[in-house]
Design a protein around this motif. Sequence first.
Motif, PDB file in Angstrom:
ATOM      1  N   GLU A   1       4.776  -2.961  10.426  1.00 59.38           N
ATOM      2  CA  GLU A   1       4.624  -1.831   9.492  1.00 59.38           C
ATOM      3  C   GLU A   1       3.451  -0.946   9.886  1.00 59.38           C
ATOM      4  OE1 GLU A   1       4.313  -2.831   5.310  1.00 59.38           O
ATOM      5  OE2 GLU A   1       6.148  -4.021   5.468  1.00 59.38           O
ATOM      6  N   GLU A   2       2.324  -1.591  10.223  1.00 58.06           N
ATOM      7  CA  GLU A   2       1.125  -0.821  10.559  1.00 58.06           C
ATOM      8  C   GLU A   2       1.311  -0.082  11.881  1.00 58.06           C
ATOM      9  OE1 GLU A   2      -2.633  -2.764   9.758  1.00 58.06           O
ATOM     10  OE2 GLU A   2      -2.118  -2.483   7.654  1.00 58.06           O
ATOM     11  N   ALA A   3       1.984  -0.709  12.835  1.00 53.66           N
ATOM     12  CA  ALA A   3       2.267  -0.041  14.119  1.00 53.66           C
ATOM     13  C   ALA A   3       3.133   1.201  13.885  1.00 53.66           C
ATOM     14  CB  ALA A   3       2.952  -0.998  15.079  1.00 53.66           C
ATOM     15  N   LEU A   4       4.142   1.076  13.028  1.00 52.02           N
ATOM     16  CA  LEU A   4       5.024   2.217  12.719  1.00 52.02           C
ATOM     17  C   LEU A   4       4.243   3.314  11.995  1.00 52.02           C
ATOM     18  CD1 LEU A   4       8.117   0.118  11.672  1.00 52.02           C
ATOM     19  CD2 LEU A   4       8.068   1.745  13.575  1.00 52.02           C
ATOM     20  N   TYR A   5       3.368   2.914  11.079  1.00 48.08           N
ATOM     21  CA  TYR A   5       2.523   3.883  10.357  1.00 48.08           C
ATOM     22  C   TYR A   5       1.642   4.644  11.355  1.00 48.08           C
ATOM     23  CZ  TYR A   5      -0.982   5.654   7.072  1.00 48.08           C
ATOM     24  OH  TYR A   5      -1.835   6.471   6.350  1.00 48.08           O
ATOM     25  N   LEU A   6       1.014   3.895  12.259  1.00 46.10           N
ATOM     26  CA  LEU A   6       0.131   4.515  13.254  1.00 46.10           C
ATOM     27  C   LEU A   6       0.905   5.410  14.218  1.00 46.10           C
ATOM     28  CD1 LEU A   6      -2.111   1.407  14.031  1.00 46.10           C
ATOM     29  CD2 LEU A   6      -2.886   3.518  12.910  1.00 46.10           C
ATOM     30  N   SER A   7       2.162   5.042  14.496  1.00 44.31           N
ATOM     31  CA  SER A   7       2.964   5.817  15.454  1.00 44.31           C
ATOM     32  C   SER A   7       3.216   7.247  14.975  1.00 44.31           C
ATOM     33  CB  SER A   7       4.306   5.120  15.727  1.00 44.31           C
ATOM     34  OG  SER A   7       5.170   5.252  14.605  1.00 44.31           O
ATOM     35  N   LYS A   8       3.138   7.443  13.652  1.00 46.67           N
ATOM     36  CA  LYS A   8       3.350   8.790  13.092  1.00 46.67           C
ATOM     37  C   LYS A   8       2.085   9.657  13.210  1.00 46.67           C
ATOM     38  CE  LYS A   8       6.825   7.291   9.719  1.00 46.67           C
ATOM     39  NZ  LYS A   8       6.884   5.858   9.997  1.00 46.67           N
ATOM     40  N   LEU A   9       0.947   9.003  13.470  1.00 42.79           N
ATOM     41  CA  LEU A   9      -0.328   9.726  13.528  1.00 42.79           C
ATOM     42  C   LEU A   9      -0.881   9.817  14.949  1.00 42.79           C
ATOM     43  CD1 LEU A   9      -2.051   7.840  10.555  1.00 42.79           C
ATOM     44  CD2 LEU A   9      -1.194  10.174  10.465  1.00 42.79           C
TER      45      LEU A   9
ATOM     46  N   VAL B   1      -6.262 -10.845  -4.557  1.00 41.98           N
ATOM     47  CA  VAL B   1      -6.038 -12.295  -4.622  1.00 41.98           C
ATOM     48  C   VAL B   1      -4.613 -12.599  -5.096  1.00 41.98           C
ATOM     49  CG1 VAL B   1      -6.836 -12.753  -6.998  1.00 41.98           C
ATOM     50  CG2 VAL B   1      -7.147 -14.498  -5.221  1.00 41.98           C
ATOM     51  N   GLN B   2      -3.972 -11.592  -5.740  1.00 40.19           N
ATOM     52  CA  GLN B   2      -2.589 -11.793  -6.185  1.00 40.19           C
ATOM     53  C   GLN B   2      -1.637 -10.709  -5.662  1.00 40.19           C
ATOM     54  OE1 GLN B   2      -1.088  -9.618  -9.102  1.00 40.19           O
ATOM     55  NE2 GLN B   2      -2.711  -8.330  -8.226  1.00 40.19           N
ATOM     56  N   ASP B   3      -2.140  -9.825  -4.798  1.00 41.92           N
ATOM     57  CA  ASP B   3      -1.309  -8.722  -4.302  1.00 41.92           C
ATOM     58  C   ASP B   3      -1.341  -8.701  -2.778  1.00 41.92           C
ATOM     59  OD1 ASP B   3      -0.039  -6.344  -3.674  1.00 41.92           O
ATOM     60  OD2 ASP B   3      -1.774  -5.105  -4.185  1.00 41.92           O
ATOM     61  N   LYS B   4      -0.260  -9.181  -2.163  1.00 45.13           N
ATOM     62  CA  LYS B   4      -0.217  -9.148  -0.698  1.00 45.13           C
ATOM     63  C   LYS B   4       0.615  -7.985  -0.197  1.00 45.13           C
ATOM     64  CE  LYS B   4       3.455 -12.610  -0.585  1.00 45.13           C
ATOM     65  NZ  LYS B   4       3.809 -13.948  -0.159  1.00 45.13           N
ATOM     66  N   ILE B   5       1.127  -7.170  -1.117  1.00 41.38           N
ATOM     67  CA  ILE B   5       2.024  -6.083  -0.726  1.00 41.38           C
ATOM     68  C   ILE B   5       1.271  -4.768  -0.523  1.00 41.38           C
ATOM     69  CG2 ILE B   5       4.032  -4.702  -1.419  1.00 41.38           C
ATOM     70  CD1 ILE B   5       4.955  -7.225  -3.001  1.00 41.38           C
ATOM     71  N   TYR B   6       0.514  -4.350  -1.530  1.00 42.97           N
ATOM     72  CA  TYR B   6      -0.115  -3.017  -1.465  1.00 42.97           C
ATOM     73  C   TYR B   6      -1.533  -3.061  -0.909  1.00 42.97           C
ATOM     74  CZ  TYR B   6       3.944  -1.942  -4.284  1.00 42.97           C
ATOM     75  OH  TYR B   6       5.221  -1.820  -4.722  1.00 42.97           O
ATOM     76  N   ARG B   7      -2.370  -3.946  -1.457  1.00 43.36           N
ATOM     77  CA  ARG B   7      -3.726  -4.174  -0.926  1.00 43.36           C
ATOM     78  C   ARG B   7      -4.550  -2.895  -0.777  1.00 43.36           C
ATOM     79  NH1 ARG B   7      -1.281  -7.671   3.135  1.00 43.36           N
ATOM     80  NH2 ARG B   7      -1.897  -6.154   4.666  1.00 43.36           N
ATOM     81  N   GLN B   8      -4.506  -2.028  -1.768  1.00 43.57           N
ATOM     82  CA  GLN B   8      -5.295  -0.798  -1.732  1.00 43.57           C
ATOM     83  C   GLN B   8      -6.333  -0.829  -2.856  1.00 43.57           C
ATOM     84  OE1 GLN B   8      -4.759   1.636   0.805  1.00 43.57           O
ATOM     85  NE2 GLN B   8      -3.623  -0.155   1.469  1.00 43.57           N
ATOM     86  N   ALA B   9      -7.412  -0.068  -2.672  1.00 47.38           N
ATOM     87  CA  ALA B   9      -8.459  -0.013  -3.697  1.00 47.38           C
ATOM     88  C   ALA B   9      -7.892   0.485  -5.030  1.00 47.38           C
ATOM     89  CB  ALA B   9      -9.602   0.891  -3.235  1.00 47.38           C
ATOM     90  N   VAL B  10      -7.029   1.471  -4.964  1.00 43.33           N
ATOM     91  CA  VAL B  10      -6.527   2.084  -6.200  1.00 43.33           C
ATOM     92  C   VAL B  10      -5.576   1.140  -6.939  1.00 43.33           C
ATOM     93  CG1 VAL B  10      -4.591   3.341  -5.130  1.00 43.33           C
ATOM     94  CG2 VAL B  10      -5.675   4.254  -7.182  1.00 43.33           C
ATOM     95  N   THR B  11      -4.784   0.360  -6.204  1.00 46.49           N
ATOM     96  CA  THR B  11      -3.901  -0.595  -6.886  1.00 46.49           C
ATOM     97  C   THR B  11      -4.701  -1.770  -7.431  1.00 46.49           C
ATOM     98  OG1 THR B  11      -3.350  -1.515  -4.711  1.00 46.49           O
ATOM     99  CG2 THR B  11      -1.749  -0.013  -5.690  1.00 46.49           C
ATOM    100  N   ALA B  12      -5.744  -2.165  -6.708  1.00 44.45           N
ATOM    101  CA  ALA B  12      -6.617  -3.240  -7.205  1.00 44.45           C
ATOM    102  C   ALA B  12      -7.307  -2.807  -8.496  1.00 44.45           C
ATOM    103  CB  ALA B  12      -7.655  -3.604  -6.139  1.00 44.45           C
TER     104      ALA B  12
END
Length: 316
Positions: A164-172, A284-295
């Motif tokens: 996922e991160e490789a694909l995200y980076l590929s757009k930038l 600690v309970q979110d392995k999907i989004y892991r962003q400051a704003v969702t935390a």
Amino acid sequence: MESTTVSEKVNVLIIGSGPAGYTAAIYASRANLKPVLYQGIQPGGQLTITTEVENYPGYAEGVQGPQMMVDFEKQAARMGADIRFGLATKVDFSAQPYKVQIDEEKWIEADSVIIATGASAKWLGLPSEERLNGFGVSACAVCDGFFFRGKEVAIVGAGDTAAEEALYLSKLCTTVHMFIRRSEMRASKVMQDRVVETPNIKVYWNTETEEILGDKTVTGVRIRNNLTQEIQEVPVNGFFVAIGHQPNSDIFKGWLDMDEAGYLKTVPGSTRTNVEGVFAAGDVQDKIYRQAVTAAGSGCMAALDAERYLSAKGLH
């Protein structure tokens, strides 16, 4: 169980001090729950090892990660949260009020507990990786990929997150060099296909990272092929580590339900764990989004859940 001489009783105990913990403290303070927050081993959490944060709403010019956590802490303190240094080292959730040990010595009783202990990125363990962390080395492409627009970067990892991160980076980025230790990826077939079909992702199979190059910032990476032992240097400006995260949940083993990776399970649409009055928020309970704003959002939910729980129990 060893003797647990309790030195203090609190209404709401918050364990952890990233966006989830501090937001929970802000909301709990405003609800007059008089929360006590222990900051843990890394006050401010993962954001303290992030440099520029540009994707958190309200900071129009961007903000340094550590400064943002200082702002969160100040706001929680201004609302009346009791913020303390200290690490939760053991818990006893066998009976209410719950007991939490701080720094292996002092026990605190709490009517409700909000767990916001976060997760830690797994690293390769190279000295150069530690030295250049924040100066071209990152464990979060979504956080930091933006700074490498139009540049070449490398990423190490073979799972769905790495793909996922490789694909995200590929757009930038112009080229994404992807280093995979084995001759295959662990990622799901659909993610693997997407990676292979993306023209500017160059996959290196059977490849180990030997060293990240650069004095003050990343300038390249030295890699070794496991089969041929050939050494190669690849010039890049950014190096992303995507070999997974480890939730900081060890002290809750045996008490709280977790998934196979150790992430705390919460009731969908809430922050409730399997122990009533114990809530979990943030990474600690979110392995999907892991962003400051969702935390931060889940920290708000945890405080509201705790307030409702205490009210229903007649404890507030």
